[in-house]
Every structure is written in C-alpha cells, then in structure tokens.
Design an enzyme around this catalytic site. Structure first.
Site, mmCIF file in Angstrom:
data_model
loop_
_atom_site.group_PDB
_atom_site.id
_atom_site.type_symbol
_atom_site.label_atom_id
_atom_site.label_comp_id
_atom_site.label_asym_id
_atom_site.label_seq_id
_atom_site.Cartn_x
_atom_site.Cartn_y
_atom_site.Cartn_z
ATOM 1 N N GLU A 26 4.662 -3.970 49.962
ATOM 2 C CA GLU A 26 3.342 -4.484 49.594
ATOM 3 C C GLU A 26 3.307 -5.050 48.176
ATOM 4 O OE1 GLU A 26 3.803 -1.667 51.234
ATOM 5 O OE2 GLU A 26 2.638 -1.882 53.076
ATOM 6 N N ASP A 80 -5.689 0.348 53.119
ATOM 7 C CA ASP A 80 -5.105 1.531 52.467
ATOM 8 C C ASP A 80 -3.780 1.212 51.777
ATOM 9 O OD1 ASP A 80 -6.576 3.902 54.444
ATOM 10 O OD2 ASP A 80 -6.397 1.832 55.139
ATOM 11 N N HIS A 106 -5.355 5.279 56.973
ATOM 12 C CA HIS A 106 -5.517 3.970 57.616
ATOM 13 C C HIS A 106 -6.982 3.628 57.855
ATOM 14 C CE1 HIS A 106 -1.217 4.284 58.379
ATOM 15 N NE2 HIS A 106 -1.206 3.069 58.875
#
Lengths: 816, 417
Positions: free
Chosen positions: A535, A560, A602
């Site tokens: 990410e 998240d 999540h």
C-alpha cells in the site's frame, strides 16, 4: 493473476540451489591518464569547484547555525540544517553525467545533491534556456534579487540564482525555491531536475519510483535517482518501492503489439536507489548495530535475479561515482533496472547542529577526515597537472564571494521577505485547484474504441431506481453506484493519455468490487495493472507519478489498508503541493472502499483521519449520481483526492436525483452538500452510506409528526457549510451521523462549526451519532456497532426533542 | 422531578386540539394510562392519558384553550430526582432558540416549564405559551366586551387565566400595557420595536387597506360664514365660555348635523352586515405621544355646539394623557380627521373600519369665485371624503359632501336646527 503466466507445480517443486549474483565492492580503479582523456582538465576542475561550493555552503550554514556569523554577516537561523560536509564527492560524482531530464529525489540531508545537480544542469543547459527558466520561475522573483549583485554571464548568474534560491528556501524566505514552505529538508527545483527532498526517512524511495514509472509509461527521456540514507533500508516503504520497481510484469506483460502496447513501454522503470551510506541513521548505526546486512548492497540480492545490478561504490571519489552512474544509466535506459548503489560516504558534521556526536568516537571522524575527498581530489588535480594550487585557491576565493553575496541577500528581511499569513499567502497554496481534461496532448492508448467499451452496455441500463410509475426497475438492468464509477473512469481514460490506474486486483479481476469491470478490455497493461500488495508503494508511486506530470488513480481496496500507507497519504500526498510553494501539481486520486461484514480490520470509515490532514481533498459520494459526478470532478482536477466509496452502496441504483445518473459527462459542484429530503423540524446530516439510515429515520419521524431535513455532506474537504447552517437555522435542531467511530469523528468538527454559526437558533445540542467506539464486531452482530435508524430517533428523543409516541429503544446515547 | 405530559398527535391531520375538560386536578394522584383531560379535535372528543405515574402538579393550559400537538399540557411529579435536579429545576435550562423566540415575543421564560430533555425549555414550550396568551388575548369568547374593547385599545393586556366564569377575562384581569421602551439618543439610527399602540395602529391601517375599497372625493366649502361666526365667538363675553370653541368644533358640529340626513354614510360594515346608525357617534383623530387615537363623542347630533366642543376638548386631553377610557375609543359611526392647522391643503384619509366613511379636513384657502361680473376671493375649506366603495357608491358620497359644504356655507343657519 493473468492467465498467460503459468505456475507449474513441476517447476515449483523441483530440487535445486539458488545462486545470487556477485556484488562488486568499490571496484573502481583510478587511472589518471584514462581519466584525463575521458574528462579533460576543465571538467575535472569543475567537479572540484562544485564540491568546494557545497563544502563552503555547508560551512557557512554551520557557522551561522552555531556562531550566528559568517564573514561578517550575522544572522540567526531558527530552522533545521542537516549538513552534508564530507558527502560532496558522492553528490558531485553522481550529478556529473546527469542531464536536466534526469531527476533526483533526496532526503533531509540533500543540500549537496541540490547544488551538485543544479550546477551540472547549469553547465549542460544553453544560456537561452537558463535565462528562460530563471525568468519564468516564480515570475522572476529570485532572478530580480540575484541580478542586482551577480556577474553578467548567464552561467554565473544561474549559479548565484541557485545559491540564493536554495539559501532563501532554507531561511524560509518568500523568494526561496519553494516560497520558504519547504525549508532545508525539502528544498528542490524541478527545472534543473531536482525533485522533492524528503524529511521522512526513505520517503523518496517510492515517490522516485513513481517518477520513473511516469518516464517509462509516457516515454520520457532520463532516469530517476532516489537518494536515500542507509538507515532507510529498515523502512517498509523503501522495500515496497524496490519490490514495485522490480515487478516481473514490466517485462512479461507490458509492451508488445499483442498486448496493445507500443514500443518503448516494455521494461522496468528507470529507477536507481542510491543509498548515501554515511553509516549513521541519526545516532543509530545500521552496520553493526541496528541492522544485520553487514554490507548494505547485500539486500539487493533478495529483490530480483539480477540483484538490482547492485554495487558498493566509493563515494569519496567523485570519479568512481560518476563511472558507476554512467554504467548504470545504460542498464536503466534498456529497461533492465532497477539498480541499487551502496555509496560509501561519511558526514563530518553531526546529524544536526545540536548533535554532540555522543554516539561516535572522535577518532573515527578524524580517520575519515584524513581521507577528505576535497583534499584528496585537490591533490589529484595538482599532481596530475589539471590545476595549480593557486588556481584552486582562486576558485575558493571566488566561491566564498558567491556564498557571501547569497547569504547577504537571503538573510535580509528587506530583500527577502517571508510569506505573510495576514495577506493569506499560505492558504491558497494548499491546493492547485486547477482543472485539466488531459495532462498531455497525445492520443490516449486504448485497445478498443470507446464505442466498443462497456460504456455502451452501461448506457443501455435504466438510470434511476424506479420507472415513471414508481415501480422498481430490475436490479441487473439498472445502473449501480459501482457502474457509475466505471463510467467516470472510462470517460477520463479516453481523454487523458497520461491517466493510469493501479492497485490491488485492478486488472483481470476488474477491481475487487467490480468497478473496473470492462477496463481490462479497453486498456493496455501499462495503463491498468495490478500492483503488489504494497500500500505504501501504491500511494507513494502515485504521488511520484502525479508530481511528474501524469494523472494517477490508485486504489487500496479497503479503507482500513490506509494504515499501511499512512506516511504516503498523510505526509507525501497531502503535502507536496504546498511544500513546493505552488510549483507542483498532484492530479492523484486515491480510491478507498469502506467495508462492512469483514470485521475489525475491514470495516472502518477513516474519512475523519483524512479530514484532519490539510492538503487532501476528501470526497465521499453516497449515491450513484454523485459517484459518477464526483469521480468526474476528481479525475479532472489537479489536486490529491482521497475518494471514499462504500461497499454497502456499490450495488445501489440512484434513488434521489430525479432523472437518475446522466449518460453524458457532468460534475458535482466542489464542496457542496446535497439536501436529500426537505423538512422543518430537525436536520439530519450524514456522511456516506448512513444516508440510507437517515432517510429511513426521516420516514419514521414523519409518522410521528416530525419533519426531518436530510443533508448528504458528500465533501469532507473542502466543505461549504452554508447549506447545512441555513437548514439548522431553520429547524433549530441537528444531528449528524456516519459510520465512523464517534470518538474523533469529523462530525464533531462539523458540529462545532454548526453550533457556532447557528447557536442562537439552536433548540438543543447539535448531536453526533457515530459508530460505537469499539472494534467492528463480526457481521452477525454489526447492528450493535453501526448507527441504526433507532439510534437517530433516540438521539433526537434523548437530547433534543422528546418525541411523544416514540418508545425509545435505549435509555442513553452516551458515546462509550 | 416534574415531567411534562405532552398533547399527543391524535390523528394524521390534527395540528391542534381544544381542551374540553380537565379530568385530573393539581394534587391528584395519577397512574400511567389514567385519563387526565379530554380534548376536542375537529372531529371528535378524545381523552388524553397520562404517560407517567405520580402527582399532577400543574395544568399548563386551560379549558377552552387551543393547544398545538406536542405542546406540554401538564406537569406530573413522578417522584424521581434528587437535590441536584431540584436546584436545576429552580433555574431551568433554556435552549438558545427558545430564549430567542421568547425574547422576540415578550414571553417570560422563567414562568414556563420545559418539555425538553431534563426539563429544558425548548422552542415548542415558548410557542405553546405564546399561543395560549394570544388566544387568551384575542379569543372573543373568553373576554367580556368591555375587556375586549380595552385590550383592543392597545392600552391594556390581559393576564391569564381570567377571573371570570370558565376563565373569562374581565376588566379586572387587565393590566396596563408596558410603556414603550424609550430608545437611547443616538446620532445614528434608532431601532424601535413595533409594539403597543403603534402595533395596533399598524395592524388596523393595514387591515383597513386590505379589507375595504377606498375611494376619496375632494370638495371645497365656502368658509366665510364659519369664520365670521368664529370671530363672534372669540369676541363673546368670557363668562359664556365660548371663546375656546375651535374651527374644528364648528366643523364637527356641521358634520354631526349633516350626517342624520345621510344614514348610508353614518354606517358600519361588519362581515356581511351593514349597520346604519340613527345616532351620530362621531370619532375624531387626535395626535398623541403614543400615536393616533380616535376618541368618540356619543350622540354628537344631539349635542349643542358648546357641549360638543367641551366633550371634544375633554376627550382629546384624556387621549393625550393616556387617561382615556377604552369605551370612549370604540363604537364610532363616522370619523373626522383634521390636518388643516398643519397647512395641509388636502389629503386622503384612511377608513377607520368598520366605519364606511371618514372625512379629512384640510386648510382654509382663498379661492376665486365669480359673483355676478366680478371675481372675488372667498375663503374655502378643503374637504376630502374617503368612502368604502363596497358599501357606498361615489354619488352618495358626493351628495353627502355637497350637503356638508352647503351646511358649512350657511353655518349660522345650521345653528338653528
């Protein structure tokens, strides 16, 4: 997971041994005769001059910082100064072969790199081009000061321009390269290929990779260097950047006519990770103390079969460094990068002026000073007859003069004023606020015409939830929120040739939630691809791609996962436009999806985190109409947008805007909330999917004789409060609701503004209804966690307006 | 602690109810589900049941009141609460909006009991109180005629509930209206609330123009005889007490003597009913420090000139001092408004409903009059008659003006009638 790449168990389970490539250590052997032939005396002396200029610049700053005086000029510098005395040869050797098209990204200790790269560019640029750059940069603000005192040749003027622009930036002056908003640790100057220097350790690794990606995808000349420290090898984003840059797909899947790519797109981005290895991460010692690689370059062996063509090079010899850069450039330009260099160097000064060097032995410093590159290279020039001592001394005197003039001008409040907050200098620099249909003029590369794309199919669908008689349209034949997003993506892909989209499961899967269904058929690999599950690198490369001039849409699947890209979102994406003093634009859209049903990691709405960080535009559409109109807006803008989506809404048709989702292009006006239902007694303001809950609550309230106005915030930043405040002034009552946890929710910020603006009209406290301050429990008991219709009624009944005939489900709405 | 019982919404279209009867009185013990009051909707009578158990402390509305739904109607002490809540009960919380509305409507929040969370006074409590006051002040059924006239004069406000039968407000329940707040001196601008007499005037003037069809006719009357007579009065023996008779008194006398011949003009219109009065109850406009007032001289057509003048003087003085009795301000059948002393040539008077005509009197000016072959300048009085064309046609008004002008021209003869 492309089907063309077979994972064969026969291969995977075969016995064997893995061999790593050998990594040369300081392999360069000096050959003065060859070097004289290759470079010539002028260039060698110029290298020395550049090193000397860096040394003098840093010496001046050291004196100013520690003694408040240099050559009779007194000045107190309150900001930081992380000096690079000792590292000059590494900077100058690197810059020698670089052209203005080559980009360097640096660290908090990059004064030397800024000067070396600028001096190299100045030498290589035509006088006309130099003047053009200086006249155009900040409308000539820097040039006007320098012209007053500098000598007349364009090159000399440009050198003074660089010294003054950099120093004014360090001193937080309005005439600094970045209007004084970057400062010592961030100063940069794009026209000379000097890109942002990053005060976050390793911060440049993924941004530089993104810049290289831009060069590869858009076929731009030049290579990109990330100058990062040895301590950054312990940072996740540095590893992520190396993994990203080494992806096999650049060779296996990109380029080639069958895949729709054109020549020049196949191959790895031209990125060189140059570790300026001065052996200290502030006071920690990566070698021997805080890490285990022994030799930094060893790490490259774990990245790809070529071991990133890694070498350790001698950063105390400018010619060893120049040689390495020249050789690695060839690798990078052939698409066979990435490259890793472990450039051995040493800083003579402390980490910063406050550093007492308690962590290193004074003897160690002396050992390195005894091998000072400046002294050794001066000797080399004299011994080999390139210059006399007298010439070198004259050079020194000339440099001192230039540094002194720059100091005089940059330390003067009169010549070099600071930005003035009273006149609103800084606020407007937070965003570029431009709108561009395309970031470049070329024809966008696509595999099929737009008319053959999924768009045609989507256009045939119903555009509103119900038909004229109010009967629901069949679900599968009605355009959804997810498909509305698809339409916006397709539109911009066929407009902007620079636009790329990548992230987790973006290509063959069609996006984890189907938003990119049909895009794989439209776009070559280099415009739509799967990223590693990195990410930090996904967002960081997006930042680099965007500030290099391209439009990027990066996706993190679940909101998240922003935690994994925290630095890239909050320190990089949010800051580079303003830290550049308005010199950079960042057309970057970060799509994140707010989940549910998947438990604590999540199912979180983190829009409040983004709202807290200035520099990010934050959008959160709650209807299909807005999904398309707001993504259209984000995709035409030049600002970084965190684009929140909701998994509760992906399958929903438009239910509020009459006429449904237009087939044609349109944009939702920036920052304007939407009234979804009008009423007189209470205002319910929502962010995101809670709109649905609020509408249900409003229906119940109507049964109980209370008329509720429901407002969908849509934009978290910027947000025009006028509509909301006018509503609350009318109703006198307001509750705010979203799926974000109550504590620290952006709704509280809104509540404060509303209370202040409508205080005299309030009939009860503005009340926030958020999710409970727990982890998100499993889906089976989610209704205990997320705001429900009854919570909104309770909030009104308990806090604002007791409702006759309403039986409260709970007795209290206390947040905890 | 005391908690409110709210009037429930007793049907989708029901916005308010009339309180028909209280079934529980202060001090009574009530349980959840007990009927405490019966109320009338537009369709039926329904009982309001208690949602609390405890002691009924106070009725907040009275029988006959129109109460909006969700308004608190009574307080019941459910026995909960402690010392702390008792203190907060002494100083109830008031929402900013409620405070704002209360201030604008002149409602004392301290007297209210809140229906919001923890007894907070919220907007609906203030609106309910305002509605109760308004209905008490204006509901004809609940005021005696005298009290109503006094309230309508603008000098008095009613305090509720009334002391009469079933809460009817009598003149004993009236208290003088608050004097208008005097605005501080300022070179800039002053903001003065529209209140008291001014507000009544504003409403009446607006109502006049909204509800009538006004037509103004202008004429001149030869004032020579009147002026000559006035000269005689001025020169009369002081012992007769006639020296203070003014031109306006002479004019009013002329009007009072002319009107009986024109019963259509000496009339009122209320609803669909025109009332033609045999007696002339003559109103006359008086400029007072608090605004325009119109005292009425009853049976003016029967008064002598001296009597009429004396009545007018007394009434005007009382009006200026604010001492005038409310019944001296009502039930006029015709009004005279004289601005002649200000040098006004002529003007358009505004009807004083329910009256159907009003006479505006301007100044006296010389007008050329042909007498035989020569032109002479004769003093004339300017007269403007506004009539309600709903009731009176122009011709009737013209004939009245003509008659009045003729009478003025022969004023001395008029005295003989």
């Amino acid at each position: 997971m492309p089907k063309s790449l077979l994972i064969d168990p026969a291969d995977m389970r075969k016995r064997g041994t893995l061999h790593a490539p050998e990594i040369p250590l300081n392999a360069y052997v000096s050959d003065p005769v060859a070097e004289a032939l290759k470079y010539g005396s002028t260039a060698l002396v110029r290298m020395y001059r550049d090193m000397l200029m860096i040394r003098e610049f840093e010496t001046m700053l050291d004196r100013i910082k520690k003694q408040g005086e240099y050559e009779g000029v007194t000045y107190e510098h309150r900001g930081p100064a992380h000096l690079s005395s000792g590292q000059e040869a590494a900077a100058v050797g690197q810059a020698y072969h670089l052209t203005p098209d080559d980009l360097i990204f640096g660290s908090h200790r990059s004064h030397g790199e800024i000067l070396a790269k600028s001096l190299s560019a100045i030498h290589k640029m035509e006088a006309v081009a130099l003047v053009h750059v200086m006249e155009r940069y900040m409308d000539g603000d820097i040039l006007r000061v320098v012209e007053d005192y500098s000598d007349s040749t364009e090159q000399g003027l440009a050198i003074d321009f660089t010294l003054y622009g950099a120093l004014a930036e360090i001193f937080a002056r309005k005439n600094g390269f970045n209007r004084g908003l970057g400062g010592s640790m961030h100063a940069f100057f794009p026209p000379f290929g000097v890109m942002p220097n990053n005060a976050i350790v390793g911060g440049s690794a993924d941004i530089a990779t993104g810049a290289a990606l831009f060069k590869r995808i858009n076929r731009k000349p030049g290579m990109v260097i990330a100058n990062i420290g040895d301590a950054s090898m312990g940072c996740g984003p540095t590893w992520e950047a190396m993994m990203f840059s080494a992806m096999d797909q650049f060779h296996t899947l990109w380029g080639g006519p069958s895949l729709g790519g054109r020549d020049g797109v196949k191959g790895h981005p031209p990125i060189l990770f140059n570790f300026m290895n001065n052996f200290y991460g502030m006071g920690g010692q990566p070698k021997g103390e805080t890490m285990g690689f022994d030799v930094l370059a060893r790490v490259a062996m774990g990245v790809n079969p070529s071991g990133m063509h890694a070498e350790r090079i001698d950063g105390f010899n400018p010619l060893a460094v120049a040689d390495a850069i020249e050789r690695k450039r060839a690798i990078l330009e052939s698409g066979n990068g990435p490259v890793l260099l472990d450039t051995v160097t040493y800083r003579f000064s402390g980490h910063s002026p406050s550093d007492a060097s308690s962590y290193r032995d004074a003897q160690e410093v002396k050992l390195w000073q005894a091998q000072d590159a400046l002294v050794q290279f001066a000797e080399y020039l004299v011994v080999n007859g390139h210059a006399t001592t007298r010439v070198l001394e004259q050079l020194h005197a000339e440099i001192k003069g230039r540094v002194l003039l720059a100091l005089r001008a940059a330390s003067s409040d009169h010549i070099s004023p600071r930005l003035n907050s009273r006149t609103g200098d800084i606020g407007p620099l937070m965003f570029s606020n431009q709108y561009k249909d395309r970031m470049a003029a070329d024809e966008p590369e696509v595999l099929i015409p737009q008319s053959a794309s999924r768009l045609t199919q989507l256009h045939e669908k119903h555009r509103f939830a119900t038909d004229e008689q109010g009967a629901p349209n069949p679900k599968l034949k009605t355009l959804t929120y997810a498909e509305a997003l698809t339409e916006a993506m397709i539109h911009r892909f066929y407009q902007d040739p620079t636009m790329v989209a990548y992230g987790e499961e973006n290509r063959d899967w069609g996006g984890a939630f189907g938003v990119y269904r049909g895009l794989t058929e439209c776009l070559p690999y280099h415009r739509l691809f799967n990223a590693p599950i990195s990410e930090g690198a996904i967002v960081g490369t997006g930042v680099g791609y965007a500030i290099s001039g391209g439009r990027a849409v990066v996706e993190l699947m679940y909101c998240d996962f922003m935690g994994r890209a925290g630095d890239q979102i909050f320190n990089q994406m949010a800051k580079w436009q303003s830290m550049s003093g308005g010199m950079l634009q960042m057309p970057l859209v970060l799509r994140v999806s707010v989940g549910s049903k998947y438990g604590a990691q999540h199912s979180q709405d983190w829009s409040s985190l983004c709202a807290h960080i200035p520099g990010l535009k934050v959008f959160f559409p709650a209807t299909a109409y807005d999904a398309k109109g707001m993504l259209n807006l984000a995709l035409r803008g030049t600002d970084p947008v965190v684009f929140f989506e909701s998994q509760r809404l992906y399958g929903e048709p438009e239910r509020y805007v009459a006429g449904g989702v237009p087939r044609d292009y349109y944009e939702v006006p920036l920052g304007e909330p939407a009234i979804r239902r009008t009423g007189d007694d209470v205002t319910i303001v929502t962010i995101g999917a809670t709109l649905t809950v609020a509408i249900e609550a409003a229906r119940d309230l109507a049964q109980l004789g209370i008329s509720a106005e429901v407002i969908d915030t849509r934009f978290i930043n910027p947000l025009n409060y006028d509509t909301i405040i006018a509503s609350v002034r009318k109703t006198g009552r307001c509750i705010l609701a979203s799926d974000a946890c109550e504590q620290g929710s952006f709704l509280h910020t809104m509540a404060t503004h509303i209370t202040r603006a409508a205080f005299d009209q309030l009939d009860g406290p503005v009340t926030v209804v958020g999710a409970r301050n727990w982890i998100t429990p499993p889906t089976e008991i989610e209704e205990l966690f997320f705001p429900q219709k009854s919570w909104l009624l309770d909030a009104i009944d308990d806090n604002i307006l007791p409702i006759p005939g309403y039986a409260s489900v709970r007795t209290s709405m206390e947040p905890r | 602690m005391p908690k409110p019982i709210l009037l429930p919404k007793l049907g989708n279209s029901v916005e308010s109810c009339l309180v028909a009867a209280w079934l529980k009185q202060p001090g009574d013990t009530v349980s959840v589900g007990d009927a405490i009051a019966s109320v009338e909707t537009d369709k039926t009578t329904v009982e309001v049941v208690s949602t609390l158990s405890g002691t009924l402390m106070k009725h907040l509305v009275d029988v006959g009141d129109e109460v909006p739904v969700f308004a608190p109607i009574a307080f019941i002490d459910d026995g909960s609460g402690d010392a702390e809540t008792a203190t907060t009960a002494n100083a109830p919380a008031v929402s900013p909006r409620a405070r704002h509305v209360a201030l604008a409507q002149g409602i004392e929040v301290g007297a209210l009991m809140g229906s919001g969370p923890n007894g907070r006074i919220i907007e609906r409590d203030v609106l309910a109180a305002q509605m109760a006051t308004k209905s008490a002040e204006t509901d004809a059924k609940k005021l005696t005629p005298v009290a109503r006239a006094m309230v309508e004069s603008g000098h008095y406000v009613a305090s509720t509930p009334g002391s009469g039968q079933r809460g009817t407000i009598t003149k004993h329940d009236l208290r003088p209206a608050k004097p208008e707040p005097t605005a501080p001196d300022s070179d800039e601008v002053q903001t003065v609330p529209l209140a008291g007499v001014r507000k009544v005037i504003a409403q009446r003037m607006r109502a006049s123009l909204h509800t009538t069809a006004q037509l103004t006719l202008n004429a001149f009357a030869n004032a020579s005889a009147m002026l000559a007579y006035r000269k005689q009065l001025k020169a009369s023996d002081e012992a007769l007490g006639l020296r203070d008779i003014t031109l306006n008194d002479l004019l009013m006398f002329a009007v009072a003597r002319t009107l009986p011949q024109f019963p259509e003009v000496n009339a009122t219109l209320e609803g669909d009913t025109i009332t033609r009065s045999r007696g002339v109850h003559l109103g006359f406009a008086v400029d007072t420090p608090r605004g325009l007032l119109v005292p009425v001289i009853r049976n003016a057509h029967t008064r002598t000139l001296a009597g009429l003048a004396s009545d007018a003087r007394t009434c005007a003085a009382a009006a200026r001092d604010g001492r005038i009795a409310p019944d001296q301000l009502t039930a006029g059948t015709f009004t005279v408004s004289n601005l002649g002393q200000f040098g006004i040539e002529s003007f358009t008077p505004i009807l004083n409903p329910p009256q159907v005509a009003i006479l505006g009197v301007g100044g006296i000016a010389l007008r050329p009059v042909q007498v035989d072959d020569e032109v002479r300048f004769v003093p004339h009085l300017s007269l403007s008659l506004t009539i309600d064309h709903q009731v009176l046609d122009g011709a009737i008004g013209a004939r009245f003006l003509q008659g009045l002008a003729r009478n003025i021209a022969v004023f001395d003869l008029l005295l003989a009638l």
